[in-house]
Design a protein around this motif. Structure first.
Motif, PDB file in Angstrom:
ATOM      1  N   ASP A 179       1.124  -1.288  -0.328  1.00 18.25           N
ATOM      2  CA  ASP A 179       0.131  -0.427   0.164  1.00 18.25           C
ATOM      3  C   ASP A 179       0.665   1.473   0.168  1.00 18.25           C
ATOM      4  OD1 ASP A 179       1.131   1.062   3.037  1.00 18.25           O
ATOM      5  OD2 ASP A 179      -0.704  -0.847   2.949  1.00 18.25           O
ATOM      6  N   ASN A 180       0.403   1.997   0.222  1.00 19.26           N
ATOM      7  CA  ASN A 180       1.108   3.264  -0.525  1.00 19.26           C
ATOM      8  C   ASN A 180       1.673   4.064   0.661  1.00 19.26           C
ATOM      9  OD1 ASN A 180       0.229   3.902  -2.816  1.00 19.26           O
ATOM     10  ND2 ASN A 180      -1.744   5.225  -2.695  1.00 19.26           N
ATOM     11  N   PHE A 181       0.757   3.500   2.163  1.00 21.26           N
ATOM     12  CA  PHE A 181       2.104   3.909   3.953  1.00 21.26           C
ATOM     13  C   PHE A 181       3.044   3.423   3.334  1.00 21.26           C
ATOM     14  CE2 PHE A 181       2.388   3.852   7.524  1.00 21.26           C
ATOM     15  CZ  PHE A 181       3.005   4.908   8.117  1.00 21.26           C
ATOM     16  N   GLU A 182       3.396   2.061   3.272  1.00 21.56           N
ATOM     17  CA  GLU A 182       4.450   1.591   3.366  1.00 21.56           C
ATOM     18  C   GLU A 182       4.698   1.435   2.162  1.00 21.56           C
ATOM     19  OE1 GLU A 182       5.374  -1.457   5.465  1.00 21.56           O
ATOM     20  OE2 GLU A 182       3.618  -0.351   6.995  1.00 21.56           O
ATOM     21  N   LEU A 183       4.678   2.180   1.213  1.00 19.51           N
ATOM     22  CA  LEU A 183       5.483   2.607   0.091  1.00 19.51           C
ATOM     23  C   LEU A 183       6.481   3.818   0.052  1.00 19.51           C
ATOM     24  CD1 LEU A 183       6.902   2.045  -3.034  1.00 19.51           C
ATOM     25  CD2 LEU A 183       4.477   3.431  -3.560  1.00 19.51           C
ATOM     26  N   PHE A 184       5.770   4.794   1.090  1.00 20.27           N
ATOM     27  CA  PHE A 184       6.197   5.770   1.876  1.00 20.27           C
ATOM     28  C   PHE A 184       7.409   5.798   2.269  1.00 20.27           C
ATOM     29  CE2 PHE A 184       6.127   9.347   4.442  1.00 20.27           C
ATOM     30  CZ  PHE A 184       6.704  10.618   2.945  1.00 20.27           C
ATOM     31  N   LYS A 185       6.586   4.909   3.291  1.00 18.10           N
ATOM     32  CA  LYS A 185       7.950   3.996   4.442  1.00 18.10           C
ATOM     33  C   LYS A 185       9.587   4.023   3.696  1.00 18.10           C
ATOM     34  CE  LYS A 185       6.940   2.183   8.126  1.00 18.10           C
ATOM     35  NZ  LYS A 185       6.162   1.656   9.342  1.00 18.10           N
ATOM     36  N   LYS A 186       9.545   2.850   2.909  1.00 15.08           N
ATOM     37  CA  LYS A 186       9.976   1.687   2.754  1.00 15.08           C
ATOM     38  C   LYS A 186      11.366   3.189   2.372  1.00 15.08           C
ATOM     39  CE  LYS A 186      10.790  -1.245  -1.147  1.00 15.08           C
ATOM     40  NZ  LYS A 186      11.525  -1.037  -2.511  1.00 15.08           N
ATOM     41  N   TRP A 187      10.871   4.368   1.011  1.00 15.36           N
ATOM     42  CA  TRP A 187      11.300   5.100   0.607  1.00 15.36           C
ATOM     43  C   TRP A 187      12.498   5.831   1.985  1.00 15.36           C
ATOM     44  CZ3 TRP A 187      13.299   5.080  -4.232  1.00 15.36           C
ATOM     45  CH2 TRP A 187      13.037   4.835  -4.619  1.00 15.36           C
ATOM     46  N   PHE A 188      12.084   5.953   3.009  1.00 15.98           N
ATOM     47  CA  PHE A 188      13.105   7.122   3.825  1.00 15.98           C
ATOM     48  C   PHE A 188      13.427   5.404   5.193  1.00 15.98           C
ATOM     49  CE2 PHE A 188       9.904   9.259   2.266  1.00 15.98           C
ATOM     50  CZ  PHE A 188      10.720  10.869   2.425  1.00 15.98           C
ATOM     51  N   GLU A 189      13.694   4.423   4.463  1.00 20.32           N
ATOM     52  CA  GLU A 189      14.668   3.321   5.287  1.00 20.32           C
ATOM     53  C   GLU A 189      16.253   3.467   4.852  1.00 20.32           C
ATOM     54  OE1 GLU A 189      12.795  -0.132   5.233  1.00 20.32           O
ATOM     55  OE2 GLU A 189      10.660   0.605   6.783  1.00 20.32           O
ATOM     56  N   LEU A 190      16.808   3.877   5.110  1.00 20.15           N
ATOM     57  CA  LEU A 190      17.878   3.933   5.246  1.00 20.15           C
ATOM     58  C   LEU A 190      19.174   2.321   4.945  1.00 20.15           C
ATOM     59  CD1 LEU A 190      21.104   5.166   5.282  1.00 20.15           C
ATOM     60  CD2 LEU A 190      21.645   4.350   7.349  1.00 20.15           C
ATOM     61  N   LYS A 191      18.681   1.353   5.543  1.00 22.20           N
ATOM     62  CA  LYS A 191      18.968   0.104   4.882  1.00 22.20           C
ATOM     63  C   LYS A 191      18.372  -0.108   3.271  1.00 22.20           C
ATOM     64  CE  LYS A 191      18.562  -4.672   5.726  1.00 22.20           C
ATOM     65  NZ  LYS A 191      18.167  -6.041   6.587  1.00 22.20           N
ATOM     66  N   GLY A 192      17.127  -0.313   3.553  1.00 28.45           N
ATOM     67  CA  GLY A 192      16.795   0.001   1.928  1.00 28.45           C
ATOM     68  C   GLY A 192      16.693   0.593   0.933  1.00 28.45           C
ATOM     69  N   ASN A 193      16.957   1.738   0.923  1.00 28.09           N
ATOM     70  CA  ASN A 193      18.194   2.298   0.220  1.00 28.09           C
ATOM     71  C   ASN A 193      19.544   2.408  -0.379  1.00 28.09           C
ATOM     72  OD1 ASN A 193      15.517   4.518  -0.496  1.00 28.09           O
ATOM     73  ND2 ASN A 193      16.254   5.439   1.635  1.00 28.09           N
ATOM     74  N   LEU A 194      20.475   2.079   0.597  1.00 28.59           N
ATOM     75  CA  LEU A 194      21.484   1.273   0.521  1.00 28.59           C
ATOM     76  C   LEU A 194      21.052  -0.075  -0.110  1.00 28.59           C
ATOM     77  CD1 LEU A 194      22.887   1.852   3.447  1.00 28.59           C
ATOM     78  CD2 LEU A 194      23.668   2.845   1.758  1.00 28.59           C
ATOM     79  N   LEU A 195      20.966  -1.084   0.256  1.00 27.48           N
ATOM     80  CA  LEU A 195      20.120  -2.076  -0.480  1.00 27.48           C
ATOM     81  C   LEU A 195      19.799  -1.975  -1.643  1.00 27.48           C
ATOM     82  CD1 LEU A 195      19.467  -4.619   2.251  1.00 27.48           C
ATOM     83  CD2 LEU A 195      21.324  -4.667   1.522  1.00 27.48           C
TER      84      LEU A 195
END
Length: 338
Positions: free
Chosen positions: A29-45
């Protein structure tokens, strides 16, 4: 063929966005997607994955570029080496560097290098295939361009050869005419040579692929005047031009040989018709002459055959040359779309 590294990386980036990021955005969903783009781990991976996947595609592309036509074995070894090298780079970044600097890794703890390699086979195969497909698409485009260039070059060479044939043919016929004037000690010989000089200047120095139609008509006028000098009586020539000449381009020496053929084989005691019509991007040329009795079997020589070949090379299906010979009248009809 030149290396297209930037183009490869651009297309691969689009592929990565569509295959991974867009697909992921459709699954959460949109909220989870929004959170995902601000996670350091997710962005680095995400960053390391994109770089590593790009290395797969780029490595495969460079290997094929350098060895595809040289050795299948070298290509195979090169692709294997690319896979091993890139997997090693990914293992170092995500399982060693990220763990020491940021305190997390991509896979579960204590994964063995062999299992890590096996787990990455899918990604290696997918992105190496992308690089391979990109190479063959570029190679196909390159060979198609080379083929088209070769065809154009061959066409230009053949056109140059045909024109080289045409000019001596025209010169030979005209010099014969002037010779007859000199032989008869006619005072028209010098003016005839002057007009021939004008025509030859046009022939030698008109190097453009296409020229204004008016230039060709001016030369035809010159040629008609040159022919008139051979006779002691006015020729019955119906020379008409209908339509606007502005902007009409044709290859040089396209119409003159048709007119020349009419004079060479025609009975000048009879009418000669030369009509040129321009309308709606179409050029229609009609030349009709009566045939001299003794020349019936010789009408339509090298000049007309030459024109037919040139028309086919330049205009293809956008032209039509019809020659009608009923043993007393010779009728040449040229139609083309310019």
């Amino acid at each position: 063929m030149k290396l297209k590294i930037l183009e490869l990386l651009l297309y691969h980036f689009l592929f990565y966005i569509l295959f991974y990021e867009f697909r992921t955005s459709m699954e959460i969903d949109n909220f989870e997607l929004f959170k995902k783009w601000f996670e350091l781990k997710g962005n680095l991976l995400r960053l390391s994955s994109f770089l590593v996947f790009s290395f797969y595609a780029l490595g495969a592309y460079i290997v094929l570029y350098n060895y595809y036509k040289k050795s299948f074995l070298k290509v195979s070894i090169g692709l294997i080496m690319v896979s091993i090298l890139v997997v090693s780079i990914r293992y170092f970044i995500e399982e060693i560097f990220y763990m020491k600097v940021f305190g997390f890794d991509n896979y579960y703890d204590a994964i063995s290098p062999s299992l890590y390699v096996l787990g990455n086979l899918f990604y290696a195969a997918l992105h190496i295939s992308f690089g391979v497909v990109f190479f063959f698409i570029q190679s196909s485009k390159y060979h198609e361009m080379q083929t088209q260039r070769l065809l154009v070059e061959n066409k230009r060479t053949e056109l140059a050869f045909l024109r080289a044939q045409l000019n001596p043919h025209f010169l030979f016929n005209t010099l014969n005419n002037i010779y007859s004037l000199v032989y008869r000690k006619s005072n028209k010989a010098l003016p005839a040579l002057e007009k021939l000089t004008t025509i030859l200047r046009y022939s030698l120095y008109e190097s453009e692929f296409k020229i204004p139609l008016k230039k060709e008509i001016d030369i035809i006028d010159n040629y008609i005047n040159l022919e008139q000098m051979r006779y002691d009586y006015p020729l019955n020539i119906d020379f008409k031009i209908n339509g606007d000449l502005a902007g009409v381009l044709i290859p040089p020496f396209l119409l003159l040989p048709i007119v020349e053929n009419a004079f060479k084989h025609g009975d000048m005691k009879c009418p000669l018709k030369i009509h040129i019509d321009i309308a709606e991007k179409k050029l229609n040329v009609k030349v009709i002459n009566y045939i001299i009795e003794k020349q019936k079997d010789e009408v339509g020589g090298l000049g007309l055959k030459n024109i037919k070949k040139r028309l086919g090379l330049i205009y293809g299906n956008n032209c039509e040359l019809v020659i009608h010979n009923d043993k007393s009248i010779f009728d040449v009809s040229l139609k083309l779309i310019f």
